[in-house]
Design a protein around this motif. Structure first.
Motif, mmCIF file in Angstrom:
data_model
loop_
_atom_site.group_PDB
_atom_site.id
_atom_site.type_symbol
_atom_site.label_atom_id
_atom_site.label_comp_id
_atom_site.label_asym_id
_atom_site.label_seq_id
_atom_site.Cartn_x
_atom_site.Cartn_y
_atom_site.Cartn_z
ATOM 1 N N LEU A 100 0.812 -1.208 0.000
ATOM 2 C CA LEU A 100 0.000 0.000 0.000
ATOM 3 C C LEU A 100 0.851 1.266 0.000
ATOM 4 N N GLN A 101 2.076 1.178 0.533
ATOM 5 C CA GLN A 101 2.902 2.381 0.587
ATOM 6 C C GLN A 101 3.405 2.800 -0.782
ATOM 7 N N HIS A 102 3.405 1.887 -1.755
ATOM 8 C CA HIS A 102 3.897 2.209 -3.087
ATOM 9 C C HIS A 102 2.791 2.618 -4.037
ATOM 10 N N GLN A 103 1.550 2.708 -3.555
ATOM 11 C CA GLN A 103 0.446 3.106 -4.421
ATOM 12 C C GLN A 103 0.488 4.613 -4.655
ATOM 13 N N HIS A 104 0.106 5.035 -5.842
ATOM 14 C CA HIS A 104 0.067 6.451 -6.169
ATOM 15 C C HIS A 104 -1.315 7.009 -5.875
ATOM 16 N N GLN A 105 -1.372 8.321 -5.678
ATOM 17 C CA GLN A 105 -2.641 8.992 -5.446
ATOM 18 C C GLN A 105 -3.454 8.997 -6.738
ATOM 19 N N TYR A 106 -4.766 8.809 -6.614
ATOM 20 C CA TYR A 106 -5.640 8.826 -7.773
ATOM 21 C C TYR A 106 -5.848 10.259 -8.258
ATOM 22 N N HIS A 107 -6.085 10.406 -9.566
ATOM 23 C CA HIS A 107 -6.323 11.724 -10.141
ATOM 24 C C HIS A 107 -7.772 12.154 -9.997
ATOM 25 N N HIS A 108 -8.625 11.234 -9.564
ATOM 26 C CA HIS A 108 -10.037 11.578 -9.393
ATOM 27 C C HIS A 108 -10.530 10.905 -8.131
ATOM 28 N N GLU A 109 -11.624 11.360 -7.650
ATOM 29 C CA GLU A 109 -12.198 10.828 -6.420
ATOM 30 C C GLU A 109 -12.823 9.474 -6.708
ATOM 31 N N PRO A 110 -12.361 8.391 -6.071
ATOM 32 C CA PRO A 110 -12.919 7.064 -6.358
ATOM 33 C C PRO A 110 -14.314 6.918 -5.786
ATOM 34 N N LYS A 111 -15.023 5.947 -6.337
ATOM 35 C CA LYS A 111 -16.363 5.653 -5.849
ATOM 36 C C LYS A 111 -16.281 4.984 -4.490
ATOM 37 N N LEU A 112 -17.064 5.499 -3.539
ATOM 38 C CA LEU A 112 -17.036 4.964 -2.184
ATOM 39 C C LEU A 112 -17.633 3.570 -2.163
ATOM 40 N N GLN A 113 -16.991 2.730 -1.354
ATOM 41 C CA GLN A 113 -17.470 1.363 -1.211
ATOM 42 C C GLN A 113 -18.279 1.243 0.064
ATOM 43 N N SER A 114 -19.292 0.410 -0.008
ATOM 44 C CA SER A 114 -20.072 0.130 1.185
ATOM 45 C C SER A 114 -19.332 -0.879 2.050
ATOM 46 N N ASN A 115 -19.795 -1.011 3.305
ATOM 47 C CA ASN A 115 -19.159 -1.957 4.217
ATOM 48 C C ASN A 115 -19.226 -3.375 3.689
ATOM 49 N N LEU A 116 -20.373 -3.713 3.100
ATOM 50 C CA LEU A 116 -20.539 -5.065 2.580
ATOM 51 C C LEU A 116 -19.634 -5.317 1.372
ATOM 52 N N ASP A 117 -19.392 -4.255 0.551
ATOM 53 C CA ASP A 117 -18.513 -4.413 -0.605
ATOM 54 C C ASP A 117 -17.101 -4.748 -0.179
ATOM 55 N N ILE A 118 -16.623 -4.108 0.922
ATOM 56 C CA ILE A 118 -15.265 -4.365 1.397
ATOM 57 C C ILE A 118 -15.100 -5.811 1.803
ATOM 58 N N LEU A 119 -16.068 -6.319 2.564
ATOM 59 C CA LEU A 119 -16.003 -7.717 2.981
ATOM 60 C C LEU A 119 -16.098 -8.655 1.786
ATOM 61 N N GLU A 120 -16.932 -8.280 0.818
ATOM 62 C CA GLU A 120 -17.129 -9.154 -0.335
ATOM 63 C C GLU A 120 -15.856 -9.265 -1.168
ATOM 64 N N LEU A 121 -15.193 -8.135 -1.416
ATOM 65 C CA LEU A 121 -13.969 -8.164 -2.200
ATOM 66 C C LEU A 121 -12.898 -9.019 -1.541
ATOM 67 N N HIS A 122 -12.744 -8.863 -0.213
ATOM 68 C CA HIS A 122 -11.750 -9.666 0.483
ATOM 69 C C HIS A 122 -12.094 -11.152 0.415
ATOM 70 N N THR A 123 -13.378 -11.463 0.581
ATOM 71 C CA THR A 123 -13.817 -12.865 0.544
ATOM 72 C C THR A 123 -13.507 -13.500 -0.813
ATOM 73 N N ARG A 124 -13.738 -12.755 -1.895
ATOM 74 C CA ARG A 124 -13.472 -13.299 -3.233
ATOM 75 C C ARG A 124 -11.981 -13.546 -3.437
ATOM 76 N N GLU A 125 -11.139 -12.653 -2.925
ATOM 77 C CA GLU A 125 -9.696 -12.864 -3.038
ATOM 78 C C GLU A 125 -9.265 -14.134 -2.346
ATOM 79 N N VAL A 126 -9.750 -14.320 -1.127
ATOM 80 C CA VAL A 126 -9.373 -15.518 -0.360
ATOM 81 C C VAL A 126 -9.852 -16.764 -1.074
ATOM 82 N N LEU A 127 -11.053 -16.705 -1.651
ATOM 83 C CA LEU A 127 -11.584 -17.852 -2.379
ATOM 84 C C LEU A 127 -10.668 -18.235 -3.535
#
Length: 772
Positions: free
Chosen positions: A487-514
């Protein structure tokens, strides 16, 4: 029983096979052969006097000719009636007509080139002309062979069918009478002999059918020797026509293909392609009342003229519409044959003959019977090809489809109009069923192969596919870089990203682990709507401590910030949590052995909620997921979903409130709850490894499912950290994850109370539909 009436001077019973004429005076009937009256002459007699009445009433009266352009030449010639086919005027007009040359459509070949392999490969759709019969396998008498020689080999008493060209009418006569007519210096009529089949005569030994016609013929290939029907003889015809003989447009019976060879003389063919439109026009023309008054060549787009000279052989394909003019006295040999290359067209022609109510005399003998024999043999061929894993030719598959349809029609027709030509030893329904199965099997194979070829071809040659593939690759690369780079090597975005809901955060992590664990599908506890939200999980029993220790990148840190949950994935190792610096290691597949369902679900959920209530607003959760399946929700578009993830550095201070919760759940002297299973699992050893048969010490909520074989543990992290700017975070490892290391510590002064934290978490749980 009354005796049969007797007729004629011979006083014999009536025989419908013999021509007879009635006397207009005594009304008695006489055989034409007995009174020396030929059938074609009878049409010219106006009043007939028999031999008994002739001495009294005089000779018979003949009709007077009044025109030369009508079949009934006794009609008054007022100039208003059109010319009919076959008349003298028609022949003169036909010779002066202009037609496009048949060189546009015919195929000229050497005799040795006309083989089964050639026709199977190139198709048999256009007429073939062979100027030299060498290589055809055709055997014929010498060019000196005459009409008298035909009578010698066949016999003068053989009754033949001849055509009165001027009237376009058929009549019967003996071969000896035709020979006598042929050698007259002045022929009163134009008679044409085109139907002398001599396979059962001595002349059959003088003629050998071309090899290609014999190899392709259904009669030669499929007709059984033990058939109850007589074998059709249509392979050897002798055609003897005088000058100006004309046969109007027709299709040979049963849609058969034809071979012609002009021994001497000359014939002119007028050829029309058997297109769908032309066939429809032909059927309409054939059934019209004024057929003889309309030249069919004028109704179609193209009618080609083909001159066949002495020594030339013509092979005419199935269904071709043609008329023939004998420009000079001619003797030709020919034959008809059905074959596999054009089954569909042959069946169309046969059904057309039925609709036109063609007499049986001019139809292919036992056409339906031989079709059943062919169907039986083609079924055997398809089975052999399937067993050998060979694909049949396209023409054969299309022909079998057309044959199946025709057989079904004939079988239904038998119920209403029995006229069976079905062989006794053939079971028609079973035969049709087996043929249909073979065709369905071939179509299924063809569909599968076409899909594979289509997908491969599109991926290989379509520029759009290339562009789409590159776009997908870039998206996947961005996704990989976003979730697996430090995460420390990530660059700043040029635009404001779309906010994620709490459920989206859990879902993305779950799919990665799967994806990393390659787990089996997740099964829901219940099928009701409540199970979709309140999903229950079972605790995980790791099969190997070494495996788990090498796969600590499955940890997720959830941080409550400004009323929202944000996530930071951390790696667990050597008893501490440290930020990821390198790309994720390849996934390791774990073999999980499920535990038996526990009977203390409700108590554990209550204990977990009490522990969560004590977590501060900086609560960090770590989820260990194993054996998850693909979630029901489709994966949302990955592009534009990046969030500015705040990096959290773990501090040395921890929450004593959480430690007490952990001590209560996983202390060295753990006391089971009321409805908890008596055999409580032991705590987690230092180093983060979980041995087989133990439970995770950081569990906050653990509910057993009695119907699902997969197991899962929802865990909370005991280490807390303050929120720092990424540039000010410590690089050292965080404090050890151990209940003993943080035992006895209390919350810092100024932190929120447990009641306030519980209220916030309950509200968050309500909005995100997430059970903690």
């Amino acid at each position: 029983m009354a005796a049969a009436p007797l007729y004629c001077v011979c006083r014999q019973p009536y025989d419908f096979n013999l021509f007879m004429i009635e006397c207009d005076i005594c009304k008695d009937w006489f055989h034409g052969s007995c009174v020396q009256v030929e059938e074609h002459h009878a049409a010219d007699i106006d009043v007939y006097h028999c031999p008994n009445c002739h001495p009294i009433h005089g000779p018979s009266l003949m009709k007077k000719r009044k025109n030369w352009h009508r079949h009934d030449y006794t009609e008054e010639d007022d100039g208003r009636r059109p010319v009919q086919a076959g008349t003298a005027v028609f022949i003169q007009q036909l010779k002066t007509r202009h037609f496009p040359s048949a060189e546009e459509i015919v195929v000229r070949l050497l005799g040795s080139h006309v083989t089964w392999h050639y026709l199977e490969t190139e198709g048999f759709q256009y007429p073939i002309i062979v100027e030299d019969m060498e290589g055809l396998g055709l055997k014929l008498p010498p060019t000196s062979f005459s009409v008298r020689d035909v009578q010698h080999y066949v016999g003068g008493e053989k009754v033949i069918d001849v055509i009165d060209v001027a009237r376009q009418a058929d009549s019967k006569m003996k071969l000896s009478e035709f020979v006598k007519y042929y050698y007259q210096p002045n022929r009163p009529k134009v008679l044409n002999l085109i139907s002398l089949e001599f396979s059962d005569t001595k002349m059959a030994d003088l003629v050998k059918v071309p090899d290609i016609a014999r190899e392709m013929s259904w009669v030669e290939k499929y007709w059984p020797h033990d058939s109850i029907f007589p074998k059709p003889f249509v392979q050897k015809y002798c055609l003897m026509g005088v000058k100006n003989s004309y046969t109007d447009f027709h299709i040979d019976f049963g849609g058969t293909s034809v071979w012609y060879h002009v021994l001497w003389g000359e014939k002119i063919f007028y050829l029309i392609k058997p297109t769908k439109t032309n066939l429809e026009l032909y059927e309409s023309w054939s059934s019209s009342a004024n057929q003889s008054e309309v030249f069919f060549g004028d109704k179609v787009e193209q009618c080609y003229k083909c001159v066949v000279q002495q020594g030339t052989t013509v092979l005419l394909p199935t269904g071709w519409i043609h008329a023939v003019l004998t420009s000079q006295d001619c003797m030709a040999f020919g034959g008809n044959f059905l074959h596999d290359l054009n089954i569909g067209m042959q069946l169309k022609c046969y059904e057309m003959e039925r609709r036109l109510k063609t007499p049986d005399l001019f139809k292919f003998p036992y056409f339906e019977a031989i079709s059943w024999y062919v169907a039986r043999n083609l079924l055997k061929t398809l089975k052999e090809l399937r067993e050998e894993k060979c694909q049949p030719q396209g023409y054969l598959v299309e022909g079998v489809k057309a044959l199946i349809s025709a057989l079904k029609t004939w079988l239904r027709r038998e119920l209403t109009a029995p006229n069976s030509e079905i062989p006794d030893h053939i079971r028609p329904s079973l035969l049709i069923k087996e043929l249909s199965w073979e065709i369905r099997h071939l179509e299924a194979q063809e569909e599968d192969s076409s899909k594979a070829v289509k997908s491969q071809g599109n991926a290989s040659f379509s520029p759009e596919r290339h562009h789409q593939a590159r776009k997908v690759a870039r998206r996947f690369k961005d996704h990989h870089r976003r979730y697996h780079h430090h995460l420390q090597h990530q660059h700043q975005y040029h635009h404001e990203p779309k906010l994620q809901s709490n459920l989206d955060i859990l879902e993305l992590h779950t799919r990665e682990v799967l994806k990393r664990l390659e787990v089996d599908p997740l099964k829901e506890q219940d099928s009701d709507a409540g199970s979709k939200v309140n999903r229950t999980f079972k605790k995980v029993v790791q099969s190997s401590a070494t495996t788990v220790d090498g796969n600590h990148d499955n940890a997720l840190r959830l941080v409550l910030c400004n009323g929202r949950i944000v996530c930071e994935r951390l790696r667990l190792g050597n008893r501490v949590l440290k930020a990821e610096r390198d790309e994720a290691l390849p996934c390791q597949q774990h073999h999980i052995s499920p535990e038996k369902p526990s009977s203390c679900q409700q108590v554990k959920m209550e204990a977990g909620l009490q522990c969560v209530a004590r977590v501060t607003h900086h609560a960090e959760l770590r989820i260990k997921l194993t054996n998850l399946s693909v979630l029901k929700k489709k994966e949302k578009d990955e592009e534009g979903e990046k969030d500015k993830e705040e990096q959290i550095e773990s501090s040395d201070s921890g929450s004593s409130e959480e430690e007490e919760c952990e001590m209560r759940n996983s202390g060295s002297q753990h006391k089971p709850l009321k409805r908890e299973h008596p055999s409580s699992p032991s705590r987690v050893p230092e180093g983060g490894a979980v041995t087989q048969g133990t439970w995770s010490s950081n569990s906050a909520v653990c509910v057993s499912s009695t119907t699902v074989a997969v197991e899962e543990c929802l865990c909370t992290d005991s280490s807390l950290s303050s929120v720092f700017h990424p540039s000010k975070r410590h690089t050292q490892n965080s404090s050890p994850i151990s209940n003993q290391a943080t035992k006895g510590k209390r919350p810092k002064k100024g932190d929120a109370t447990s009641k306030q934290r519980l209220s916030k978490l309950m509200k968050m749980s309500t909005h995100t539909r997430l059970l903690l």
